[in-house]
Design a protein around this motif. Structure first.
Motif, short mmCIF file in Angstrom:
data_model
loop_
_atom_site.label_atom_id
_atom_site.label_comp_id
_atom_site.label_asym_id
_atom_site.label_seq_id
_atom_site.Cartn_x
_atom_site.Cartn_y
_atom_site.Cartn_z
N ASP A 139 106.48 90.83 6.21
CA ASP A 139 105.86 89.69 5.52
C ASP A 139 106.80 88.98 4.55
OD1 ASP A 139 103.45 89.96 6.83
OD2 ASP A 139 102.44 90.96 5.17
N ARG A 140 107.75 89.69 3.95
CA ARG A 140 108.62 89.07 2.95
C ARG A 140 109.52 87.97 3.53
NH1 ARG A 140 110.22 94.13 3.70
NH2 ARG A 140 112.33 94.60 4.40
N TYR A 141 109.61 87.88 4.86
CA TYR A 141 110.45 86.87 5.50
C TYR A 141 109.64 85.71 6.07
CZ TYR A 141 113.47 90.96 5.40
OH TYR A 141 114.18 92.06 5.00
N GLY A 142 108.33 85.69 5.82
CA GLY A 142 107.49 84.65 6.41
C GLY A 142 106.37 84.20 5.51
N LYS A 143 105.28 83.88 6.12
CA LYS A 143 104.11 83.26 5.50
C LYS A 143 103.62 83.98 4.23
CE LYS A 143 99.65 81.50 7.09
NZ LYS A 143 98.84 81.31 8.31
N TYR A 144 103.73 85.30 4.22
CA TYR A 144 103.20 86.07 3.09
C TYR A 144 104.30 86.54 2.14
CZ TYR A 144 99.12 85.76 5.99
OH TYR A 144 98.08 85.27 6.74
N ALA A 145 105.41 85.81 2.10
CA ALA A 145 106.51 86.15 1.21
C ALA A 145 106.06 86.03 -0.25
CB ALA A 145 107.69 85.23 1.45
N PRO A 146 106.54 86.95 -1.10
CA PRO A 146 106.23 86.80 -2.52
C PRO A 146 106.82 85.49 -3.05
CG PRO A 146 107.76 88.63 -2.15
CD PRO A 146 107.39 88.09 -0.82
N ILE A 147 106.25 84.99 -4.10
CA ILE A 147 106.63 83.69 -4.66
C ILE A 147 108.13 83.61 -4.96
CG2 ILE A 147 106.12 84.22 -7.08
CD1 ILE A 147 105.18 80.95 -5.32
N GLU A 148 108.73 84.72 -5.36
CA GLU A 148 110.17 84.69 -5.68
C GLU A 148 111.04 84.55 -4.44
OE1 GLU A 148 108.99 89.14 -5.85
OE2 GLU A 148 108.10 87.23 -6.46
N TYR A 149 110.46 84.68 -3.26
CA TYR A 149 111.19 84.49 -1.99
C TYR A 149 110.80 83.16 -1.33
CZ TYR A 149 112.32 89.51 -2.16
OH TYR A 149 112.78 90.77 -2.51
N GLN A 150 110.25 82.23 -2.15
CA GLN A 150 109.82 80.94 -1.63
C GLN A 150 110.48 79.80 -2.40
OE1 GLN A 150 105.57 80.35 -1.26
NE2 GLN A 150 105.22 82.55 -1.03
N LEU A 151 110.57 78.66 -1.74
CA LEU A 151 111.02 77.42 -2.35
C LEU A 151 110.07 76.32 -1.87
CD1 LEU A 151 113.14 75.77 -3.99
CD2 LEU A 151 114.39 75.50 -1.83
N GLU A 152 109.48 75.61 -2.79
CA GLU A 152 108.56 74.52 -2.45
C GLU A 152 107.49 74.98 -1.45
OE1 GLU A 152 110.80 71.00 -1.32
OE2 GLU A 152 112.19 71.31 -3.00
N GLY A 153 107.02 76.23 -1.64
CA GLY A 153 105.97 76.77 -0.79
C GLY A 153 106.42 77.29 0.56
N HIS A 154 107.72 77.36 0.79
CA HIS A 154 108.28 77.82 2.06
C HIS A 154 109.04 79.13 1.87
CE1 HIS A 154 107.70 73.52 2.66
NE2 HIS A 154 107.70 73.77 3.95
N PRO A 155 108.85 80.10 2.75
CA PRO A 155 109.62 81.35 2.66
C PRO A 155 111.09 81.07 3.01
CG PRO A 155 108.24 81.35 4.63
CD PRO A 155 107.92 80.10 3.88
N ILE A 156 112.01 81.54 2.16
CA ILE A 156 113.43 81.22 2.36
C ILE A 156 114.34 82.45 2.42
CG2 ILE A 156 113.25 78.90 1.39
CD1 ILE A 156 114.58 80.17 -1.20
N ARG A 157 113.78 83.63 2.37
CA ARG A 157 114.60 84.85 2.42
C ARG A 157 114.76 85.27 3.88
NH1 ARG A 157 116.00 87.94 -1.69
NH2 ARG A 157 116.81 90.03 -1.29
N SER A 158 115.97 85.16 4.40
CA SER A 158 116.23 85.51 5.80
C SER A 158 116.29 87.02 5.98
CB SER A 158 117.52 84.85 6.28
OG SER A 158 118.63 85.21 5.49
N PHE A 159 115.97 87.45 7.17
CA PHE A 159 115.93 88.87 7.50
C PHE A 159 117.32 89.35 7.94
CE2 PHE A 159 114.43 86.13 10.89
CZ PHE A 159 115.30 86.44 11.91
N PRO A 160 117.58 90.66 7.81
CA PRO A 160 118.86 91.20 8.27
C PRO A 160 118.90 91.31 9.79
CG PRO A 160 117.53 92.95 7.30
CD PRO A 160 116.76 91.67 7.13
N ILE A 161 120.10 91.08 10.34
CA ILE A 161 120.31 91.13 11.78
C ILE A 161 121.48 92.05 12.07
CG2 ILE A 161 120.83 89.78 13.86
CD1 ILE A 161 119.88 87.28 12.18
N GLY A 162 121.23 93.11 12.84
CA GLY A 162 122.29 94.00 13.29
C GLY A 162 122.93 93.45 14.55
N ILE A 163 124.25 93.60 14.66
CA ILE A 163 124.99 93.04 15.80
C ILE A 163 125.92 94.11 16.36
CG2 ILE A 163 126.62 91.25 16.54
CD1 ILE A 163 125.68 89.67 13.98
N GLU A 164 125.88 94.29 17.68
CA GLU A 164 126.76 95.25 18.36
C GLU A 164 127.31 94.63 19.64
OE1 GLU A 164 124.93 99.04 19.17
OE2 GLU A 164 123.61 98.81 17.44
#
Length: 170
Positions: free
Chosen positions: A14-39
């Motif tokens: 949820d922290r990366y989308g619609k239900y992100a806490p307010i500190e992870y939002q800008l102008e009502g939009h979730p802005i904290r990107s999720f981690p991506i593993g690469i191999e």
């Protein structure tokens, strides 16, 4: 090449989308990107690029929603860390997401429209498609580029690609 994203109960946390806490939002939009593993990035790769798209948005809004496009990550990258889009933890060039569109609010803040903006499915759980590309070059694109420009720029330069569908709840 393989990519991985940790899910919670089969969904993007949820922290990366619609239900992100307010500190992870800008102008009502979730802005904290999720981690991506690469191999398994192929030898000869000069850069990595990604797209994060919502094809399930077509019947709801009339077009595929662009949530994040970024290019020119170093080819030796094994992890794109959480919040990399906003924090700039790994050098890259980021393109425009759909929030710039007059059909999606016409936002103008580059901190919002030229970075990751998280899923906010309005009707039901959507599958968001993350695709990572290994390229034989760096792309000559500037911050704020558009998906159509990206698609043209990668033609003939894709050494490998990997995709994941990441469900996010409404």
């Amino acid at each position: 090449m393989r990519i991985s994203v940790d899910l919670e109960n089969g969904l993007l946390p949820d922290r990366y989308g619609k239900y992100a806490p307010i500190e992870y939002q800008l102008e009502g939009h979730p802005i904290r990107s999720f981690p991506i593993g690469i191999e398994g990035v192929p030898a000869g790769a000069r850069s990595l690029a990604l797209t994060f798209l919502d094809w399930d948005a077509i019947p709801v809004g009339g077009f595929c929603w662009i949530h994040w496009i970024a290019c020119n990550f170093p080819p030796e990258t094994k992890l794109i860390p959480e919040n990399a889009s906003a924090a700039g933890a790994i050098p890259c060039v980021q393109g425009s997401n759909s929030d710039f569109s007059p059909f999606a609010g016409g936002h103008t803040n580059p901190v919002l429209i030229h970075r990751y903006v998280g899923p906010q499915p309005p009707d039901k759980t959507h599958d968001y498609t993350l695709t990572l590309y290994a390229l034989d070059c760096k792309l000559d694109l500037a911050d704020g580029y558009y998906l159509n420009e990206f698609r043209r720029a990668i033609r003939g330069h894709v050494l490998a690609e990997a995709s994941l569908d990441l469900p996010s709840r409404a």
